[in-house]
Design a protein around this motif. Structure first.
Motif, mmCIF file in Angstrom:
data_model
loop_
_atom_site.group_PDB
_atom_site.id
_atom_site.type_symbol
_atom_site.label_atom_id
_atom_site.label_comp_id
_atom_site.label_asym_id
_atom_site.label_seq_id
_atom_site.Cartn_x
_atom_site.Cartn_y
_atom_site.Cartn_z
ATOM 1 N N GLU A 80 0.834 -1.195 0.000
ATOM 2 C CA GLU A 80 0.000 0.000 0.000
ATOM 3 C C GLU A 80 0.874 1.252 0.000
ATOM 4 O OE1 GLU A 80 -3.656 2.000 2.600
ATOM 5 O OE2 GLU A 80 -2.829 0.034 3.143
ATOM 6 N N GLY A 81 0.519 2.183 -0.855
ATOM 7 C CA GLY A 81 1.268 3.435 -0.934
ATOM 8 C C GLY A 81 2.352 3.448 -1.990
ATOM 9 N N ALA A 82 2.606 2.319 -2.646
ATOM 10 C CA ALA A 82 3.633 2.294 -3.685
ATOM 11 C C ALA A 82 3.143 3.092 -4.895
ATOM 12 C CB ALA A 82 3.949 0.864 -4.086
ATOM 13 N N ARG A 83 3.876 4.135 -5.239
ATOM 14 C CA ARG A 83 3.527 4.943 -6.403
ATOM 15 C C ARG A 83 4.731 5.044 -7.328
ATOM 16 N NH1 ARG A 83 1.871 10.632 -5.399
ATOM 17 N NH2 ARG A 83 3.708 10.663 -4.073
ATOM 18 N N HIS A 84 4.466 5.401 -8.558
ATOM 19 C CA HIS A 84 5.542 5.694 -9.502
ATOM 20 C C HIS A 84 5.109 6.844 -10.383
ATOM 21 C CE1 HIS A 84 3.496 3.672 -12.951
ATOM 22 N NE2 HIS A 84 2.988 2.918 -11.990
ATOM 23 N N ILE A 85 6.094 7.435 -11.040
ATOM 24 C CA ILE A 85 5.819 8.536 -11.963
ATOM 25 C C ILE A 85 5.431 7.930 -13.307
ATOM 26 C CG2 ILE A 85 6.816 10.518 -13.150
ATOM 27 C CD1 ILE A 85 8.752 10.765 -10.737
ATOM 28 N N THR A 86 4.292 8.296 -13.811
ATOM 29 C CA THR A 86 3.814 7.695 -15.055
ATOM 30 C C THR A 86 4.612 8.223 -16.245
ATOM 31 O OG1 THR A 86 2.112 9.387 -15.310
ATOM 32 C CG2 THR A 86 1.509 7.386 -14.137
ATOM 33 N N GLN A 87 4.743 7.362 -17.227
ATOM 34 C CA GLN A 87 5.443 7.705 -18.450
ATOM 35 C C GLN A 87 4.439 7.760 -19.597
ATOM 36 O OE1 GLN A 87 9.011 8.214 -18.604
ATOM 37 N NE2 GLN A 87 8.427 8.441 -16.465
ATOM 38 N N ARG A 88 4.811 8.424 -20.645
ATOM 39 C CA ARG A 88 3.993 8.424 -21.859
ATOM 40 C C ARG A 88 4.906 8.162 -23.045
ATOM 41 N NH1 ARG A 88 4.855 12.977 -24.666
ATOM 42 N NH2 ARG A 88 5.726 14.799 -23.613
ATOM 43 N N TYR A 105 1.426 10.945 -11.062
ATOM 44 C CA TYR A 105 1.748 9.816 -10.198
ATOM 45 C C TYR A 105 0.624 8.786 -10.270
ATOM 46 C CZ TYR A 105 5.020 13.268 -8.385
ATOM 47 O OH TYR A 105 6.010 14.218 -8.279
ATOM 48 N N GLN A 106 1.018 7.531 -10.062
ATOM 49 C CA GLN A 106 0.041 6.457 -10.168
ATOM 50 C C GLN A 106 0.367 5.378 -9.144
ATOM 51 O OE1 GLN A 106 -0.411 4.916 -14.149
ATOM 52 N NE2 GLN A 106 -1.222 2.971 -13.456
ATOM 53 N N GLY A 107 -0.664 4.848 -8.532
ATOM 54 C CA GLY A 107 -0.471 3.702 -7.662
ATOM 55 C C GLY A 107 -0.014 2.493 -8.463
ATOM 56 N N ALA A 108 0.857 1.675 -7.872
ATOM 57 C CA ALA A 108 1.495 0.599 -8.625
ATOM 58 C C ALA A 108 0.647 -0.667 -8.628
ATOM 59 C CB ALA A 108 2.868 0.288 -8.032
ATOM 60 N N SER A 157 17.225 7.507 -9.116
ATOM 61 C CA SER A 157 17.158 7.583 -10.577
ATOM 62 C C SER A 157 15.729 7.516 -11.089
ATOM 63 C CB SER A 157 17.982 6.454 -11.198
ATOM 64 O OG SER A 157 17.442 5.183 -10.851
ATOM 65 N N ARG A 158 14.767 7.204 -10.221
ATOM 66 C CA ARG A 158 13.375 7.150 -10.671
ATOM 67 C C ARG A 158 12.458 8.039 -9.849
ATOM 68 N NH1 ARG A 158 11.171 1.108 -9.701
ATOM 69 N NH2 ARG A 158 9.703 1.931 -11.227
ATOM 70 N N GLY A 159 13.039 9.029 -9.192
ATOM 71 C CA GLY A 159 12.216 10.020 -8.520
ATOM 72 C C GLY A 159 12.281 10.004 -7.014
ATOM 73 N N GLY A 160 13.003 9.054 -6.432
ATOM 74 C CA GLY A 160 13.121 9.008 -4.981
ATOM 75 C C GLY A 160 11.979 8.250 -4.329
ATOM 76 N N ASP A 161 11.822 8.455 -3.033
ATOM 77 C CA ASP A 161 10.843 7.709 -2.231
ATOM 78 C C ASP A 161 9.449 8.278 -2.429
ATOM 79 O OD1 ASP A 161 9.354 6.328 -0.421
ATOM 80 O OD2 ASP A 161 10.543 6.891 1.335
ATOM 81 N N LEU A 162 8.682 7.670 -3.330
ATOM 82 C CA LEU A 162 7.336 8.161 -3.607
ATOM 83 C C LEU A 162 6.316 7.612 -2.614
ATOM 84 C CD1 LEU A 162 7.270 8.070 -7.510
ATOM 85 C CD2 LEU A 162 8.074 9.850 -5.973
ATOM 86 N N PHE A 163 6.739 6.733 -1.698
ATOM 87 C CA PHE A 163 5.862 6.377 -0.584
ATOM 88 C C PHE A 163 5.667 7.600 0.324
ATOM 89 C CE2 PHE A 163 7.286 2.138 -1.725
ATOM 90 C CZ PHE A 163 6.194 1.333 -1.448
ATOM 91 N N ALA A 164 6.723 8.430 0.412
ATOM 92 C CA ALA A 164 6.717 9.531 1.373
ATOM 93 C C ALA A 164 6.160 10.821 0.797
ATOM 94 C CB ALA A 164 8.150 9.768 1.874
#
Length: 394
Positions: A80-88, A105-108, A157-164
């Protein structure tokens, strides 16, 4: 010498046994379900298959009785809370720079379990799984439960801690076309290399970010892309944005690593501290997906060249395997027993394997070829398999 082949195909798991009369194909397992990767755990003989079910999503299946029966496991899930930066995906008239694009941002969710790798003999229940979007999952109980490796997921390299919170660093992990079947454009982990001599030593390869190494069991990760080049970015030697298609290491000498990359074949003899491009474009050795390395001689490797990039077809209508025995300084084209006319086969990243003197590959057009003399000559094990995604000796 291995007596078993396990194939992941578009329509199920195919197991081929070596018997007195030759190689014998069993009835297909997981019939009708795409199996994007299948392999045998050499530590205890368990067979594993990664299902890519169009209705129920990604799921692992295992067999503890050599394929007589299979057990589906609960799906891997991001915490729960895992997110990532979406790509296009990039567009032909794309004029926005990274700094101009508003981050989303998007939940994983796990779309695909792309690779499975087993721990060392000192870790009898350790299994790794790489996914789209790019997550590394780890099990320490033989696959009953799984946990996300957060240091890699939260890497700078992918945006850091996106849980926080939101990104604290720039995201360099781009999307892979392999994810577009799921209606997304996200990176994926397709290669996991566990050093057999050091249980704390790992590599992962991310399409399209590059190679990362951990020396402390996955607690920290460092990029290992020195010497890599890209012909699709303005800065072709940037630290990130590379597109390894597959990365593997010599089991007996893991300081030798090989990489079939979108932009060529690369070799490292210093544990990925640096890479050297060893393509031979005159002989067609450049673009492709799989690479296999000898079990003990890290300077001997095989690739299956293809016509790049937008075509992705066999070169001049003929299939061949290229072999080097000197770290990529020279290459031999091995064609005996392989079709040299009207062949349109492509061999995907997991669909070539080596075991001792034997090699085997399967193609997207359902052909499977075996060599028992290190690629000097080939025999066909069948022309009518479903499209082959992975080939592994058991």
């Amino acid at each position: 010498m291995s007596n078993l082949l396990i194939l992941g195909t578009r329509k199920g798991t195919v197991i081929i046994d070596r018997q007195a009369q030759g190689w014998v194909v069993r009835p297909i397992e997981h019939a009708g379900i795409p199996i994007c990767y299948a392999a045998r755990d050499p530590r205890d003989g368990t067979l594993w298959a990664s299902q890519d079910n169009g209705h129920w999503g990604a799921k692992l299946s295992r067999s503890k009785d050599n394929g007589a029966s299979w057990e589906d496991l609960s799906s891997l899930k991001y915490p729960e809370g895992a997110r990532h930066i979406t790509q296009r995906p990039p567009l032909p008239d794309d004029s926005e720079t990274d700094s101009q694009v508003e981050l989303a941002y998007q939940g994983a969710s796990v779309y695909k379990i792309w690779n499975i790798t087993f721990g060392t003999a000192e870790q009898p229940n350790r299994i790794y799984a790489g996914t789209i979007p790019g997550g590394l999952f780890v099990s320490d109980d033989g696959g009953d439960t799984w946990a996300l490796n957060r240091p890699l997921w939260n890497h700078e390299s992918r945006g850091g801690d996106l849980f926080a919170g939101d990104a604290t660093s720039q995201n360099h992990w781009m999307g892979t076309p392999a994810s577009m079947d799921y209606g997304i454009f996200e990176p994926g982990i397709h290669s996991i290399v566990a050093d057999p001599s050091d249980s704390a030593h790992l590599y992962v390869a991310v399409s399209t970010a590059g190679v990362l190494e951990s020396r402390d069991g996955g607690q920290t990760w460092q990029g290992r892309n020195k010497g890599m080049v890209m012909d699709y970015l303005p800065d072709g030697e940037a630290d990130w944005g590379h597109d390894p298609h597959f990365v593997t290491a010599c089991k007996g000498a893991p300081q030798y690593l090989w990489q079939q990359n979108h932009c060529g074949v690369f070799f490292s003899d210093d544990g990925a501290a640096s890479w050297r491009k060893v393509s031979d474009t005159d002989s067609g050795v450049h673009f492709g997906f799989p690479v296999a390395v000898d079990d003990t001689d890290g300077r001997t490797a095989w690739v299956v060249p293809a016509r790049a990039d937008s075509h992705r077809m066999a070169i001049d209508g003929g299939i061949y395997v290229a072999r080097t025995t000197d770290g990529g300084e020279t290459w031999q084209s091995l064609r005996t027993g392989l079709p040299q006319q009207h062949a349109h086969d492509i061999v995907l990243r997991h669909a070539l394997d080596v075991s001792g003197d034997m090699l085997c590959f399967g193609s997207t057009t359902g052909n499977v070829y075996l060599s028992e003399n290190r690629g000097d000559s080939w025999e066909c094990l069948g022309h009518n398999f479903p499209p082959v995604y992975s080939v592994r000796f058991g």
